[in-house]
Design a protein around this motif. Structure first.
Motif, PDB file in Angstrom:
ATOM      1  N   ILE A   1     -30.375  19.737  31.766  1.00  0.00           N
ATOM      2  CA  ILE A   1     -29.590  19.263  32.913  1.00  0.00           C
ATOM      3  C   ILE A   1     -28.528  20.297  33.280  1.00  0.00           C
ATOM      4  CG2 ILE A   1     -27.837  17.944  31.618  1.00  0.00           C
ATOM      5  CD1 ILE A   1     -28.400  15.690  33.802  1.00  0.00           C
ATOM      6  N   ASN A   2     -28.394  20.526  34.570  1.00  0.00           N
ATOM      7  CA  ASN A   2     -27.413  21.486  35.086  1.00  0.00           C
ATOM      8  C   ASN A   2     -26.752  20.860  36.297  1.00  0.00           C
ATOM      9  OD1 ASN A   2     -26.033  23.568  36.380  1.00  0.00           O
ATOM     10  ND2 ASN A   2     -27.509  25.118  35.751  1.00  0.00           N
ATOM     11  N   MET A   3     -25.556  20.331  36.101  1.00  0.00           N
ATOM     12  CA  MET A   3     -24.871  19.612  37.166  1.00  0.00           C
ATOM     13  C   MET A   3     -24.520  20.506  38.356  1.00  0.00           C
ATOM     14  SD  MET A   3     -24.801  16.461  36.522  1.00  0.00           S
ATOM     15  CE  MET A   3     -24.860  15.226  35.222  1.00  0.00           C
ATOM     16  N   ASN A   4     -24.385  21.793  38.125  1.00  0.00           N
ATOM     17  CA  ASN A   4     -24.105  22.704  39.239  1.00  0.00           C
ATOM     18  C   ASN A   4     -25.273  22.803  40.208  1.00  0.00           C
ATOM     19  OD1 ASN A   4     -21.472  23.431  38.474  1.00  0.00           O
ATOM     20  ND2 ASN A   4     -22.241  24.985  37.049  1.00  0.00           N
ATOM     21  N   GLN A   5     -26.469  22.524  39.707  1.00  0.00           N
ATOM     22  CA  GLN A   5     -27.661  22.662  40.538  1.00  0.00           C
ATOM     23  C   GLN A   5     -28.251  21.315  40.964  1.00  0.00           C
ATOM     24  OE1 GLN A   5     -30.389  25.070  38.284  1.00  0.00           O
ATOM     25  NE2 GLN A   5     -29.091  26.896  38.371  1.00  0.00           N
ATOM     26  N   LEU A   6     -27.722  20.218  40.432  1.00  0.00           N
ATOM     27  CA  LEU A   6     -28.250  18.897  40.750  1.00  0.00           C
ATOM     28  C   LEU A   6     -27.448  18.244  41.871  1.00  0.00           C
ATOM     29  CD1 LEU A   6     -28.985  17.689  37.120  1.00  0.00           C
ATOM     30  CD2 LEU A   6     -30.663  18.250  38.881  1.00  0.00           C
ATOM     31  N   PRO A   7     -28.089  17.329  42.622  1.00  0.00           N
ATOM     32  CA  PRO A   7     -27.440  16.785  43.825  1.00  0.00           C
ATOM     33  C   PRO A   7     -26.577  15.547  43.603  1.00  0.00           C
ATOM     34  CG  PRO A   7     -29.705  16.033  43.724  1.00  0.00           C
ATOM     35  CD  PRO A   7     -29.496  16.901  42.510  1.00  0.00           C
ATOM     36  N   PHE A   8     -26.304  15.193  42.354  1.00  0.00           N
ATOM     37  CA  PHE A   8     -25.547  13.971  42.077  1.00  0.00           C
ATOM     38  C   PHE A   8     -24.084  14.088  42.519  1.00  0.00           C
ATOM     39  CE2 PHE A   8     -28.319  14.248  38.118  1.00  0.00           C
ATOM     40  CZ  PHE A   8     -29.364  13.545  38.696  1.00  0.00           C
TER      41      PHE A   8
END
Length: 397
Positions: A189-196
């Motif tokens: 998981i990579n929050m910088n690249q995810l749309p959440f």
């Protein structure tokens, strides 16, 4: 008796390394983290902030985007309730396959705040209908909308097409919340690249302690969220109450260890799942897998869900007596023996629900091939008992 624990989606064993750091914190870091006027409090505060930084590094986010909670249920509640109260969301889109901490909360919000809730249609095998989601978003584009869809389903393992959902949310100016409780610590998981805009985690799903979790809140939204529990200014004013210091350090250590040897763990679990599927097909030739749990591309490796071809409410207990720990679905909805989970009800026909028994097997890093062998052996024993019982009844007639 040999035993096999195959209910890791419900909770995982706590790693020894995690227990060690927690015991150390209990013994030597007992200060109140808000008492920063002395060294005991500052030491506890240091543990919390260092843990926050470490967690953020592991999921590729900013430390300021991590808010500690008592676990996933509270985390989902805070996001949904704050979206309505603080962000003035008027319209919530979710699915009938979500965890109860989402479903029951949105229905409560619907009653208390006159929020309008609609459920996105579910296609065959529990696939979220993104065309229907798009229609609902466009129909209500003038309202403040929150989309709440689970990244990986906790019962059937289906993976959501999050990039597509994120694009739809962005195009329609909607907030995007995802229950990522089965993902974080078990999947890259990579929050910088995810749309959440919002995501949730719970330590006991990745070999950490129960009673501790966190929310990821996109930095641009943090100042807009106020605490639902008043009486303190902890966690950037979003979650009042003295922090669970030893739980936080346990969570941090568990997450760090999960990602240290991550690819090897994933490969091991995939192999176990593949072996389990192949062995189950041998003893249950017409086995029906639920959702996409038998797909290696469209589900998480940790979950396998199927129908056992006989209705037997005591099947789980029979397996337990043989040393096998499995479940029928979410542990949060398993209070009654006869009730089939809302997820399985939503994706199954009446015949299957009436004549078969749903089983969820969930694998973890401590499982080995011998655990699958024990499971298969137990099913063979149950089948032999059923056959004998059938012949006895036939003979009496």
């Amino acid at each position: 008796m040999q035993r096999a624990y195959l209910d890791n989606a419900a909770t995982t064993p706590v790693r020894n390394e995690v227990i060690k750091v927690m015991v150390n914190a209990l013994k030597y870091s007992f200060g109140n983290p808000s008492s920063t006027q002395h060294s005991y409090g500052r030491a506890a505060r240091s543990i919390i902030e260092e843990s926050r930084i470490r967690i953020a590094k592991n999921i590729k986010s900013s430390p300021y985007e991590i808010i500690f909670t008592s676990g996933g249920t509270e985390a989902n509640n805070i996001i949904l309730r704050s979206a309505v109260i603080d962000l003035k969301v008027q319209y919530i889109l979710t699915s009938p396959l979500e965890h109860h901490s989402v479903l029951q909360t949105v229905l409560d919000l619907c009653c208390k705040y006159k929020v309008f809730v609609e459920f996105v249609k579910v296609k065959d095998r529990g696939v979220i209908d993104l065309n229907h989601l798009e229609i609902l978003l466009k129909k209500n584009h003038s309202k403040k909308i929150l989309v709440s869809l689970m990244y990986a389903n906790n019962e059937i393992g289906n993976l959501l097409e999050i990039d597509k959902v994120g694009t739809l949310c962005k195009e329609n100016n909607a907030y995007f919340h995802s229950d990522t409780i089965q993902i974080i610590g078990n999947f890259p998981i990579n929050m910088n690249q995810l749309p959440f805009d919002f995501a949730t985690a719970s330590a006991h799903k990745f070999y950490g302690p129960k009673g501790i979790g966190f929310i990821f809140i996109r930095e641009k939204l943090i100042k807009k969220i106020k605490s639902l529990i008043t009486g303190g200014n902890q966690e950037y004013g979003i979650r009042s109450g003295t922090e669970n210091v030893y739980g936080i350090i346990g969570l941090s250590e568990a997450l760090h260890l999960s990602y240290c040897n991550f690819m090897n763990h994933i490969e091991k679990i995939k192999n176990l799942k593949y072996y389990c599927i192949s062995e189950l097909k041998k003893i249950i030739p017409n086995i029906i897998f639920n959702g996409l749990s038998d797909s290696f591309d469209q589900s998480i490796p940790t979950i396998l869900n199927f129908f056992y071809p006989k209705k037997d409410h005591l099947l789980y207990f029979h397996l337990d007596l043989m040393g096998i720990a499995i479940s029928k679905g979410s542990s949060c909805s398993s209070r009654t023996l006869k009730k089939v989970s809302h997820v399985i009800q939503s994706i199954s026909n009446k015949y299957l629900l009436k004549n078969m028994t749903p089983i969820r097997i969930s694998f973890g890093i401590f499982n080995e091939k011998k655990d699958i062998d024990l499971l298969i052996e137990a099913f063979n024993k149950i089948k032999n008992i059923e056959k004998k019982n059938f012949l006895l009844k036939k003979g009496k007639k």
